[in-house]
Design a protein around this motif. Sequence first.
Motif, short mmCIF file in Angstrom:
data_model
loop_
_atom_site.label_atom_id
_atom_site.label_comp_id
_atom_site.label_asym_id
_atom_site.label_seq_id
_atom_site.Cartn_x
_atom_site.Cartn_y
_atom_site.Cartn_z
N UNK A 58 -3.88 -58.66 24.47
CA UNK A 58 -5.29 -59.18 24.14
C UNK A 58 -6.57 -59.30 25.44
N UNK A 59 -5.76 -59.79 26.40
CA UNK A 59 -6.79 -59.95 27.64
C UNK A 59 -6.85 -58.79 28.16
N UNK A 60 -5.94 -57.90 28.09
CA UNK A 60 -6.50 -56.52 28.82
C UNK A 60 -7.42 -55.94 28.08
N UNK A 61 -7.72 -56.18 26.68
CA UNK A 61 -8.61 -55.31 25.66
C UNK A 61 -10.17 -55.83 26.16
N UNK A 62 -10.26 -56.99 26.67
CA UNK A 62 -11.62 -57.45 27.05
C UNK A 62 -12.36 -56.67 28.16
N UNK A 63 -13.54 -56.65 28.02
CA UNK A 63 -14.39 -55.89 28.94
C UNK A 63 -14.22 -56.43 30.38
N UNK A 64 -14.37 -57.87 30.17
CA UNK A 64 -14.11 -58.61 31.51
C UNK A 64 -13.24 -59.69 31.40
N UNK A 65 -12.33 -59.61 32.31
CA UNK A 65 -11.01 -60.81 32.28
C UNK A 65 -11.54 -61.98 33.13
N UNK A 66 -10.59 -62.88 32.99
CA UNK A 66 -10.75 -63.92 34.03
C UNK A 66 -10.69 -63.46 35.57
N UNK A 67 -11.71 -64.21 36.18
CA UNK A 67 -11.67 -63.99 37.85
C UNK A 67 -11.45 -65.34 38.35
N UNK A 68 -11.04 -65.45 39.70
CA UNK A 68 -10.68 -66.42 40.38
C UNK A 68 -11.38 -66.36 42.00
N UNK A 69 -11.76 -67.43 42.52
CA UNK A 69 -12.08 -67.51 43.78
C UNK A 69 -12.09 -68.72 44.53
N UNK A 70 -11.79 -68.73 45.81
CA UNK A 70 -11.36 -69.96 46.48
C UNK A 70 -13.06 -70.29 46.91
N UNK A 71 -13.15 -71.56 46.88
CA UNK A 71 -14.57 -72.07 47.35
C UNK A 71 -14.12 -73.32 48.09
N UNK A 72 -15.35 -74.08 48.63
CA UNK A 72 -15.18 -75.02 49.58
C UNK A 72 -14.86 -76.32 48.70
N UNK A 73 -14.90 -76.21 47.31
CA UNK A 73 -14.56 -77.58 46.71
C UNK A 73 -13.19 -77.25 45.91
N UNK A 74 -12.97 -76.00 45.96
CA UNK A 74 -11.29 -75.89 45.42
C UNK A 74 -11.23 -74.39 44.58
N UNK A 75 -10.48 -74.27 43.68
CA UNK A 75 -10.27 -72.99 43.12
C UNK A 75 -10.89 -72.70 41.83
N UNK A 76 -11.82 -72.08 41.92
CA UNK A 76 -12.90 -71.76 40.79
C UNK A 76 -12.48 -70.54 39.94
N UNK A 77 -12.29 -70.89 38.58
CA UNK A 77 -11.77 -69.84 37.53
C UNK A 77 -12.85 -69.69 36.62
N UNK A 78 -13.17 -68.45 36.74
CA UNK A 78 -14.42 -67.78 36.00
C UNK A 78 -14.10 -67.25 34.75
N UNK A 79 -14.52 -67.61 33.66
CA UNK A 79 -14.23 -66.88 32.20
C UNK A 79 -15.28 -65.95 31.99
N UNK A 80 -15.29 -64.97 30.98
CA UNK A 80 -15.97 -63.85 30.69
C UNK A 80 -17.49 -64.66 30.24
N UNK A 81 -18.50 -63.86 30.70
CA UNK A 81 -20.00 -64.29 30.57
C UNK A 81 -20.18 -64.07 29.19
N UNK A 82 -19.60 -63.07 28.51
CA UNK A 82 -20.09 -62.70 27.04
C UNK A 82 -19.60 -63.57 25.96
N UNK A 83 -18.75 -64.47 26.36
CA UNK A 83 -18.30 -65.63 25.48
C UNK A 83 -18.78 -66.86 25.51
#
Length: 148
Positions: A58-83
């Motif tokens: 199901x996740x692979x069928x999404x146009x954009x999946x979850x992404x993550x990046x390391x920031x100064x505050x910690x680990x930031x997990x980004x969910x699709x903007x279309x939802x």
Amino acid sequence: MKLNWGTGIVLAFIGFISFIMYFVINMNTVKKYDTSLVTENYYKAELEYQNDINKETNAKELTTNITWKRTEQGLEISFPETMEANQITGKVFLYRPSNEHVDFETAISLSHHNLLIPDKRLLDGRWNIKVDWQYNGKSYLYKKEIVY
């Protein structure tokens, strides 16, 4: 005292066997070298594996999946903007294969499309991240091995 060849060979065998026995006993008794399974309920997790495969599909069928990046505050997990962020629910599991005592789980509660895991909870090194989330009754799964 003079040693002959036979005595030297026997002493070498005894020394070698003693070293091997020390190594085997040390590896089995010292907690530092614990070789237990990564998860406590390994066989239960194995039975739930097909559900995970379906969620990953199901996740692979999404146009954009979850992404993550390391920031100064910690680990930031980004969910699709279309939802819609307030309708995304689920849990984030972070575990270290090398130390189960620092593993933790966080519920997903979003007001924006980003979830921040504070830097103080994460030690440097390898982490396995698993985001099990739902949106509009459909389940998704994101797995990744990250080095933090």
